[in-house]
Structures are given as C-alpha cells and as structure tokens.
Design a protein around this motif. Sequence first.
Motif, PDB file in Angstrom:
ATOM      1  N   PHE A  37       0.811  -1.219   0.000  1.00  0.00           N
ATOM      2  CA  PHE A  37       0.000   0.000   0.000  1.00  0.00           C
ATOM      3  C   PHE A  37       0.844   1.269   0.000  1.00  0.00           C
ATOM      4  CE2 PHE A  37      -3.067   3.064   1.777  1.00  0.00           C
ATOM      5  CZ  PHE A  37      -4.088   2.890   0.838  1.00  0.00           C
ATOM      6  N   ASP A  38       1.954   1.282   0.749  1.00  0.00           N
ATOM      7  CA  ASP A  38       2.783   2.493   0.789  1.00  0.00           C
ATOM      8  C   ASP A  38       3.392   2.791  -0.588  1.00  0.00           C
ATOM      9  OD1 ASP A  38       4.402   0.176   1.185  1.00  0.00           O
ATOM     10  OD2 ASP A  38       5.991   1.401   2.066  1.00  0.00           O
ATOM     11  N   ARG A  39       3.725   1.758  -1.355  1.00  0.00           N
ATOM     12  CA  ARG A  39       4.235   1.974  -2.716  1.00  0.00           C
ATOM     13  C   ARG A  39       3.144   2.517  -3.631  1.00  0.00           C
ATOM     14  NH1 ARG A  39       6.929  -2.426  -5.727  1.00  0.00           N
ATOM     15  NH2 ARG A  39       7.317  -0.713  -7.150  1.00  0.00           N
ATOM     16  N   LYS A  40       1.919   2.030  -3.441  1.00  0.00           N
ATOM     17  CA  LYS A  40       0.791   2.538  -4.233  1.00  0.00           C
ATOM     18  C   LYS A  40       0.586   4.027  -3.955  1.00  0.00           C
ATOM     19  CE  LYS A  40      -1.831  -1.754  -4.515  1.00  0.00           C
ATOM     20  NZ  LYS A  40      -3.125  -2.395  -4.262  1.00  0.00           N
ATOM     21  N   ILE A  41       0.630   4.394  -2.694  1.00  0.00           N
ATOM     22  CA  ILE A  41       0.449   5.801  -2.323  1.00  0.00           C
ATOM     23  C   ILE A  41       1.541   6.655  -2.948  1.00  0.00           C
ATOM     24  CG2 ILE A  41       0.530   7.446  -0.406  1.00  0.00           C
ATOM     25  CD1 ILE A  41      -0.900   5.297   1.291  1.00  0.00           C
ATOM     26  N   GLN A  42       2.809   6.237  -2.795  1.00  0.00           N
ATOM     27  CA  GLN A  42       3.917   7.022  -3.346  1.00  0.00           C
ATOM     28  C   GLN A  42       3.831   7.122  -4.867  1.00  0.00           C
ATOM     29  OE1 GLN A  42       6.153   8.844  -1.472  1.00  0.00           O
ATOM     30  NE2 GLN A  42       6.415   9.752  -3.476  1.00  0.00           N
ATOM     31  N   ARG A  43       3.511   6.028  -5.540  1.00  0.00           N
ATOM     32  CA  ARG A  43       3.389   6.066  -7.004  1.00  0.00           C
ATOM     33  C   ARG A  43       2.308   7.049  -7.425  1.00  0.00           C
ATOM     34  NH1 ARG A  43       4.053   2.548 -11.476  1.00  0.00           N
ATOM     35  NH2 ARG A  43       6.094   2.137 -10.593  1.00  0.00           N
ATOM     36  N   ASN A  44       1.184   7.025  -6.744  1.00  0.00           N
ATOM     37  CA  ASN A  44       0.094   7.927  -7.112  1.00  0.00           C
ATOM     38  C   ASN A  44       0.433   9.378  -6.818  1.00  0.00           C
ATOM     39  OD1 ASN A  44      -1.267   5.731  -8.084  1.00  0.00           O
ATOM     40  ND2 ASN A  44      -2.588   5.504  -6.310  1.00  0.00           N
ATOM     41  N   ILE A  45       1.185   9.637  -5.767  1.00  0.00           N
ATOM     42  CA  ILE A  45       1.667  11.004  -5.501  1.00  0.00           C
ATOM     43  C   ILE A  45       2.612  11.432  -6.613  1.00  0.00           C
ATOM     44  CG2 ILE A  45       3.168  12.372  -3.976  1.00  0.00           C
ATOM     45  CD1 ILE A  45       1.940  10.745  -1.625  1.00  0.00           C
ATOM     46  N   ASN A  46       3.512  10.529  -6.996  1.00  0.00           N
ATOM     47  CA  ASN A  46       4.444  10.835  -8.083  1.00  0.00           C
ATOM     48  C   ASN A  46       3.719  11.074  -9.404  1.00  0.00           C
ATOM     49  OD1 ASN A  46       6.565  10.608  -6.323  1.00  0.00           O
ATOM     50  ND2 ASN A  46       7.211   8.596  -7.025  1.00  0.00           N
ATOM     51  N   CYS A  47       2.616  10.350  -9.624  1.00  0.00           N
ATOM     52  CA  CYS A  47       1.813  10.570 -10.839  1.00  0.00           C
ATOM     53  C   CYS A  47       1.305  12.003 -10.897  1.00  0.00           C
ATOM     54  CB  CYS A  47       0.617   9.621 -10.871  1.00  0.00           C
ATOM     55  SG  CYS A  47       1.002   7.953 -11.351  1.00  0.00           S
ATOM     56  N   GLU A  48       0.827  12.486  -9.778  1.00  0.00           N
ATOM     57  CA  GLU A  48       0.320  13.861  -9.743  1.00  0.00           C
ATOM     58  C   GLU A  48       1.441  14.854 -10.050  1.00  0.00           C
ATOM     59  OE1 GLU A  48      -2.873  14.599  -9.701  1.00  0.00           O
ATOM     60  OE2 GLU A  48      -3.222  12.434  -9.558  1.00  0.00           O
ATOM     61  N   LYS A  49       2.621  14.644  -9.462  1.00  0.00           N
ATOM     62  CA  LYS A  49       3.761  15.518  -9.753  1.00  0.00           C
ATOM     63  C   LYS A  49       4.119  15.467 -11.233  1.00  0.00           C
ATOM     64  CE  LYS A  49       6.055  14.924  -5.267  1.00  0.00           C
ATOM     65  NZ  LYS A  49       7.260  14.356  -4.629  1.00  0.00           N
ATOM     66  N   ALA A  50       4.164  14.263 -11.778  1.00  0.00           N
ATOM     67  CA  ALA A  50       4.519  14.100 -13.189  1.00  0.00           C
ATOM     68  C   ALA A  50       3.477  14.747 -14.090  1.00  0.00           C
ATOM     69  CB  ALA A  50       4.673  12.619 -13.522  1.00  0.00           C
ATOM     70  N   ASN A  51       2.212  14.582 -13.760  1.00  0.00           N
ATOM     71  CA  ASN A  51       1.161  15.169 -14.591  1.00  0.00           C
ATOM     72  C   ASN A  51       1.232  16.697 -14.589  1.00  0.00           C
ATOM     73  OD1 ASN A  51       0.185  12.709 -15.430  1.00  0.00           O
ATOM     74  ND2 ASN A  51      -1.356  12.595 -13.826  1.00  0.00           N
ATOM     75  N   LYS A  52       1.540  17.292 -13.447  1.00  0.00           N
ATOM     76  CA  LYS A  52       1.708  18.750 -13.392  1.00  0.00           C
ATOM     77  C   LYS A  52       2.899  19.181 -14.239  1.00  0.00           C
ATOM     78  CE  LYS A  52      -0.474  19.379  -8.919  1.00  0.00           C
ATOM     79  NZ  LYS A  52      -0.289  19.622  -7.499  1.00  0.00           N
ATOM     80  N   ALA A  53       3.982  18.419 -14.157  1.00  0.00           N
ATOM     81  CA  ALA A  53       5.168  18.737 -14.960  1.00  0.00           C
ATOM     82  C   ALA A  53       4.869  18.581 -16.449  1.00  0.00           C
ATOM     83  CB  ALA A  53       6.330  17.846 -14.549  1.00  0.00           C
ATOM     84  N   LEU A  54       4.105  17.548 -16.821  1.00  0.00           N
ATOM     85  CA  LEU A  54       3.728  17.358 -18.229  1.00  0.00           C
ATOM     86  C   LEU A  54       2.857  18.504 -18.726  1.00  0.00           C
ATOM     87  CD1 LEU A  54       3.010  13.529 -18.333  1.00  0.00           C
ATOM     88  CD2 LEU A  54       4.673  14.757 -19.742  1.00  0.00           C
ATOM     89  N   ALA A  55       1.961  18.977 -17.877  1.00  0.00           N
ATOM     90  CA  ALA A  55       1.106  20.107 -18.263  1.00  0.00           C
ATOM     91  C   ALA A  55       1.947  21.353 -18.516  1.00  0.00           C
ATOM     92  CB  ALA A  55       0.057  20.370 -17.195  1.00  0.00           C
ATOM     93  N   ALA A  56       2.936  21.600 -17.665  1.00  0.00           N
ATOM     94  CA  ALA A  56       3.826  22.748 -17.854  1.00  0.00           C
ATOM     95  C   ALA A  56       4.678  22.565 -19.105  1.00  0.00           C
ATOM     96  CB  ALA A  56       4.715  22.933 -16.626  1.00  0.00           C
ATOM     97  N   LEU A  57       5.126  21.338 -19.345  1.00  0.00           N
ATOM     98  CA  LEU A  57       5.963  21.044 -20.501  1.00  0.00           C
ATOM     99  C   LEU A  57       5.217  21.279 -21.809  1.00  0.00           C
ATOM    100  CD1 LEU A  57       8.776  19.859 -21.287  1.00  0.00           C
ATOM    101  CD2 LEU A  57       7.655  17.642 -21.395  1.00  0.00           C
ATOM    102  N   SER A  58       3.923  21.001 -21.807  1.00  0.00           N
ATOM    103  CA  SER A  58       3.140  21.175 -23.031  1.00  0.00           C
ATOM    104  C   SER A  58       3.059  22.642 -23.453  1.00  0.00           C
ATOM    105  CB  SER A  58       1.734  20.604 -22.851  1.00  0.00           C
ATOM    106  OG  SER A  58       0.997  21.396 -21.941  1.00  0.00           O
TER     107      SER A  58
END
Length: 104
Positions: A37-58
């Motif tokens: 579960f802790d890995r799932k939480i961290q991965r999903n937090i990282n997804c949000e960070k990555a998605n924000k970075a992708l939005a800025a990159l676009s």
Amino acid sequence: MSLSAAQELVKLTRLFYKGSLKSSNKRYSYNYGTTPFDRKIQRNINCEKANKALAALSKLPGKEYKVLEGCEPQSRFGNCSQYSLIAAKYGLIKKNPKYLDSRS
C-alpha cells in the motif's frame, strides 16, 4: 532500423528514465493488486507531480528534450511521447555523434 539498434535505443531510454517519476498511465489501484500500500500511495503522488510537470511542458513546444535533460534523474517524467522523444534523440546522437556538439 535493425532490431538490435531498436533494442539499444530502448535500453538507453530506460536508463535515462530509471528511478524517475511515472505519469498518469502508471497509477496504482488502491483496491487491486499485491503491491504494498505504501508503494501505491507514493506512485500515485508521483503521478500527480509528473502530470503537473507534463502540463507545464506542453506549454513549451520544441523545448521538451532540453527540459527533460535538465531535470535530475529522479525528477524526470513522461508518457509515451516523451519516451519516444528521448529514444529519437539517442537515435540521432548514435547516427551522428557530432550532433552532441551541435545541440542548442
């Protein structure tokens, strides 16, 4: 392109992204699977960070590679198009090593 050349580009691209953030297509379900579960939480937090970075990159057309290259390895992010961009860049570098010296 030969199969061995394609495999080499895949290897180089995976090394470029090793230990990086994952984006929206790499989310974990909290209710499904055997991942801790802790890995799932961290991965999903990282997804949000990555998605924000992708939005800025676009908003920076034509500068994607420079931005990704400038990130620390653990902060790199991307979906298929960014992975493909990195593979293409490595392909250009391997085909013409002088390309490394002429990057802008």
